[in-house]
Design an enzyme around this catalytic site. Structure first.
Site, PDB file in Angstrom:
ATOM      1  N   GLY A  31       0.844  -1.198   0.000  1.00 20.15           N
ATOM      2  CA  GLY A  31       0.000   0.000   0.000  1.00 20.15           C
ATOM      3  C   GLY A  31       0.874   1.241   0.000  1.00 20.15           C
ATOM      4  O   GLY A  31       1.974   1.233   0.574  1.00 20.15           O
TER       5      GLY A  31
ATOM      6  N   PHE B 269      -0.200   0.990  -6.185  1.00 22.25           N
ATOM      7  CA  PHE B 269      -1.294   0.827  -7.148  1.00 22.25           C
ATOM      8  C   PHE B 269      -1.029   1.858  -8.243  1.00 22.25           C
ATOM      9  O   PHE B 269      -1.170   3.057  -8.020  1.00 22.25           O
ATOM     10  CB  PHE B 269      -2.626   1.072  -6.437  1.00 22.25           C
TER      11      PHE B 269
ATOM     12  N   LYS C 186     -13.086   3.608  16.342  1.00 19.43           N
ATOM     13  CA  LYS C 186     -12.705   5.003  16.581  1.00 19.43           C
ATOM     14  C   LYS C 186     -13.045   5.909  15.401  1.00 19.43           C
ATOM     15  O   LYS C 186     -13.399   7.079  15.582  1.00 19.43           O
ATOM     16  CB  LYS C 186     -11.205   5.047  16.911  1.00 19.43           C
TER      17      LYS C 186
ATOM     18  N   LYS D  79      -9.130   7.436   0.529  1.00 21.37           N
ATOM     19  CA  LYS D  79     -10.398   6.782   0.854  1.00 21.37           C
ATOM     20  C   LYS D  79     -10.785   7.072   2.302  1.00 21.37           C
ATOM     21  O   LYS D  79      -9.971   6.934   3.213  1.00 21.37           O
ATOM     22  CB  LYS D  79     -10.284   5.263   0.675  1.00 21.37           C
TER      23      LYS D  79
ATOM     24  N   GLN E  55     -12.722   6.217   5.727  1.00 21.50           N
ATOM     25  CA  GLN E  55     -13.024   4.938   6.381  1.00 21.50           C
ATOM     26  C   GLN E  55     -14.196   4.995   7.365  1.00 21.50           C
ATOM     27  O   GLN E  55     -14.894   4.012   7.560  1.00 21.50           O
ATOM     28  CB  GLN E  55     -11.773   4.430   7.115  1.00 21.50           C
TER      29      GLN E  55
HETATM   30  N1  LIG Z   1      -4.260   8.264   6.495  1.00 15.36           N
HETATM   31  C1  LIG Z   1      -4.163   8.170   7.804  1.00 15.36           C
HETATM   32  O1  LIG Z   1      -3.890   9.158   8.496  1.00 15.36           O
HETATM   33  C2  LIG Z   1      -4.334   6.848   8.460  1.00 15.36           C
HETATM   34  C3  LIG Z   1      -4.855   5.768   7.783  1.00 15.36           C
HETATM   35  N2  LIG Z   1      -5.012   4.570   8.440  1.00 15.36           N
HETATM   36  C4  LIG Z   1      -5.550   3.404   7.735  1.00 15.36           C
HETATM   37  O2  LIG Z   1      -4.639   2.969   6.753  1.00 15.36           O
HETATM   38  C5  LIG Z   1      -5.331   2.309   5.695  1.00 15.36           C
HETATM   39  C6  LIG Z   1      -4.798   2.810   4.377  1.00 15.36           C
HETATM   40  O3  LIG Z   1      -5.060   4.176   4.260  1.00 15.36           O
HETATM   41  P1  LIG Z   1      -4.164   5.196   3.455  1.00 15.36           P
HETATM   42  O4  LIG Z   1      -2.765   4.715   3.291  1.00 15.36           O
HETATM   43  O5  LIG Z   1      -4.348   6.505   4.135  1.00 15.36           O
HETATM   44  O6  LIG Z   1      -4.837   5.168   2.008  1.00 15.36           O
HETATM   45  P2  LIG Z   1      -5.450   6.387   1.169  1.00 15.36           P
HETATM   46  O7  LIG Z   1      -6.870   6.524   1.487  1.00 15.36           O
HETATM   47  O8  LIG Z   1      -4.586   7.582   1.264  1.00 15.36           O
HETATM   48  O9  LIG Z   1      -5.192   5.972  -0.324  1.00 15.36           O
HETATM   49  C7  LIG Z   1      -5.911   5.221  -1.141  1.00 15.36           C
HETATM   50  C8  LIG Z   1      -4.947   4.174  -1.674  1.00 15.36           C
HETATM   51  O10 LIG Z   1      -5.709   3.156  -2.297  1.00 15.36           O
HETATM   52  C9  LIG Z   1      -5.105   2.855  -3.537  1.00 15.36           C
HETATM   53  N3  LIG Z   1      -6.103   2.280  -4.420  1.00 15.36           N
HETATM   54  C10 LIG Z   1      -7.037   2.902  -5.182  1.00 15.36           C
HETATM   55  N4  LIG Z   1      -7.754   1.990  -5.857  1.00 15.36           N
HETATM   56  C11 LIG Z   1      -7.266   0.778  -5.496  1.00 15.36           C
HETATM   57  C12 LIG Z   1      -7.597  -0.553  -5.837  1.00 15.36           C
HETATM   58  N5  LIG Z   1      -8.584  -0.838  -6.685  1.00 15.36           N
HETATM   59  N6  LIG Z   1      -6.899  -1.560  -5.264  1.00 15.36           N
HETATM   60  C13 LIG Z   1      -5.918  -1.299  -4.382  1.00 15.36           C
HETATM   61  N7  LIG Z   1      -5.546  -0.068  -4.018  1.00 15.36           N
HETATM   62  C14 LIG Z   1      -6.214   0.952  -4.574  1.00 15.36           C
HETATM   63  C15 LIG Z   1      -4.563   4.165  -4.020  1.00 15.36           C
HETATM   64  O11 LIG Z   1      -3.584   3.956  -4.994  1.00 15.36           O
HETATM   65  C16 LIG Z   1      -3.971   4.701  -2.724  1.00 15.36           C
HETATM   66  O12 LIG Z   1      -2.695   4.169  -2.506  1.00 15.36           O
HETATM   67  C17 LIG Z   1      -6.830   2.579   5.936  1.00 15.36           C
HETATM   68  O13 LIG Z   1      -7.404   1.430   6.504  1.00 15.36           O
HETATM   69  C18 LIG Z   1      -6.831   3.697   6.968  1.00 15.36           C
HETATM   70  O14 LIG Z   1      -7.928   3.632   7.849  1.00 15.36           O
HETATM   71  C19 LIG Z   1      -4.667   4.412   9.732  1.00 15.36           C
HETATM   72  C20 LIG Z   1      -4.119   5.459  10.439  1.00 15.36           C
HETATM   73  C21 LIG Z   1      -3.920   6.741   9.859  1.00 15.36           C
HETATM   74  O1  LIG Z   2      -7.329   6.256  11.307  1.00 16.20           O
HETATM   75  C1  LIG Z   2      -7.095   7.412  11.162  1.00 16.20           C
HETATM   76  C2  LIG Z   2      -6.575   8.278  12.231  1.00 16.20           C
HETATM   77  O2  LIG Z   2      -6.235   7.541  13.340  1.00 16.20           O
HETATM   78  C3  LIG Z   2      -7.383   8.031   9.877  1.00 16.20           C
HETATM   79  O3  LIG Z   2      -8.026   9.207  10.098  1.00 16.20           O
HETATM   80  P1  LIG Z   2      -8.691   9.960   8.888  1.00 16.20           P
HETATM   81  O4  LIG Z   2      -9.181   8.897   7.927  1.00 16.20           O
HETATM   82  O5  LIG Z   2      -9.756  10.802   9.515  1.00 16.20           O
HETATM   83  O6  LIG Z   2      -7.609  10.798   8.274  1.00 16.20           O
END
Ligand SMILES: NC(=O)C1=CN([C@@H]2O[C@H](COP(=O)(O)OP(=O)(O)OC[C@H]3O[C@@H](n4cnc5c(N)ncnc54)[C@H](O)[C@@H]3O)[C@@H](O)[C@H]2O)C=CC1
Ligand SMILES: O=C(CO)COP(=O)(O)O
Length: 323
Positions: A11, A42, A205, A270, A272
């Site tokens: 990812g 991706f 959360k 995306k 969540q």
């Molecule tokens: N962003 C944050 O601050 C935090 C995110 N998380 C968790 O981390 C996980 C990943 O989130 P992020 O890295 O922030 O992702 P993101 O929401 O920033 O990015 C979307 C990602 O999905 C990919 N994507 C789009 N279509 C796709 C497909 N068909 N198949 C596979 N990948 C595809 C995109 O290329 C991109 O890398 C989530 O479960 C989120 O809840 C947890 C803590 C903090």
């Molecule tokens: O899990 C998350 C923060 O702990 C991601 O937060 P947001 O999706 O609101 O940026």
């Protein structure tokens, strides 16, 4: 000495990239890890160039984590199967709706004794009931799983602001190895054995975060400032710039759908929280328990069933605990 462990970050979104920054730096520093860290990207075209080419040349994920350099030993790999080959540690960090496809793609290509760590917040809801995302991965791949969750906002972690997080890992040996891979001076890691608790709290959360933001968006209700503060304290990240906050505020202000706002405002990232509210609602309905969780129900009804945001307060007034 044991061979250095090879790491793959599956990812490369906002959080995936922030984590790759940390993992890349630690892998370069500690002997127990192979220096090169693969990161599955991706593939997409950004400003006429492939995102992997940008990452591997300019060392920046300009779409999902602009303004932050990735260590040069982080290698963006467009083919998922290639990225996981030979990896001893698999870090899962894709939006939860993509995890099943990811697992199905890699299942015949990973080391059987690899250890996985999920950073994915969300749950899997099906007619069979609730599954944690780590359970889904374990079920598909048959590997040992840990999780890492915290009140972490990717941009804050990438900026090296002081943050803490928790690794849930039932096996202590793996726990200390994963801690060495993840901890930095400003990203402090606690390891606990109660992995399932860490994971479900991380997922739920995000629903609370949306609820807190919706409350903030109620301008004319007679809520004292202390109440609003208390709501935001239950989940400080949305108060400091997460996506749940951004979309929650826009939703309360504009009345546009969650999907439309996600497309308009998140540039491919995306959301969540609302999706998790929908999945949790499914599970509560199956178990006839919707009434026992009015906050979760209210977030679901407001986000997806057209209920007015102002209804939020009634759901809290009618909470079963107050009857
Ligand atoms: N962003 C944050 O601050 C935090 C995110 N998380 C968790 O981390 C996980 C990943 O989130 P992020 O890295 O922030 O992702 P993101 O929401 O920033 O990015 C979307 C990602 O999905 C990919 N994507 C789009 N279509 C796709 C497909 N068909 N198949 C596979 N990948 C595809 C995109 O290329 C991109 O890398 C989530 O479960 C989120 O809840 C947890 C803590 C903090
Ligand atoms: O899990 C998350 C923060 O702990 C991601 O937060 P947001 O999706 O609101 O940026």
């Amino acid at each position: 000495m044991a061979a250095p462990k090879k790491v793959c970050v599956i990812g490369s979104g906002n959080w995936g990239s922030a984590i790759a920054k940390i993992v890349g730096a630690n892998a370069a520093q500690y002997d127990q890890f192979d220096t090169t860290v693969n990161m599955w990207v991706f593939e997409e075209t950004v400003n006429g160039r492939k995102l992997t080419e940008i990452i591997n040349t300019d060392h920046e994920n300009v779409k999902y984590l602009p303004g932050h350099k990735l260590p040069p030993n982080v290698l963006g790999v467009p083919e998922l199967v290639d990225s996981v080959k030979g990896a001893d540690i698999l870090i899962f960090v894709v939006p939860h709706q993509f995890i099943v496809r990811v697992c199905d793609t890699i299942k015949d290509h990973i080391k059987k004794d690899a250890v996985g760590m999920s950073l994915i917040k969300g749950i899997d809801a099906s007619p069979e009931g609730l599954k944690l995302i780590s359970e889904v991965i374990r079920g598909k791949l048959g590997i040992t799983m840990a999780v890492l969750m915290g009140a972490n906002i990717a941009n804050e972690v990438a900026e090296e602001k002081f943050c803490e997080t928790t690794i849930g890992c039932k096996d202590k040996t793996y726990g200390s190895m994963l801690k060495e891979l993840m901890q930095t001076t400003n990203f402090r890691v606690t390891v606990v054995e109660e992995s399932d608790v860490v994971e479900i709290c991380g997922a739920l959360k995000n629903i609370v975060a949306v609820g807190a933001v919706l409350l903030h968006g109620l301008p004319r209700l007679p809520l004292p400032p202390s109440w609003r503060a208390a709501a935001s304290l239950t989940s400080s990240p949305p108060a400091t710039g997460g996506r749940n906050r951004k979309i929650g505020e826009a939703f309360a202000r504009t009345g546009k759908s969650i999907e439309q706002l996600e497309n308009e405002l998140l540039n491919g990232q995306k959301l969540q929280g609302p999706a998790t509210a929908m999945e949790v609602h499914e599970i509560l309905k199956q178990k006839n328990m919707v009434d026992k969780f009015p906050l979760f129900a209210a977030v679901y009804q407001i986000c997806f069933n057209g209920h007015p945001v102002a209804e939020f307060i009634q759901c809290l007034q009618n909470h079963p605990e107050h009857k």
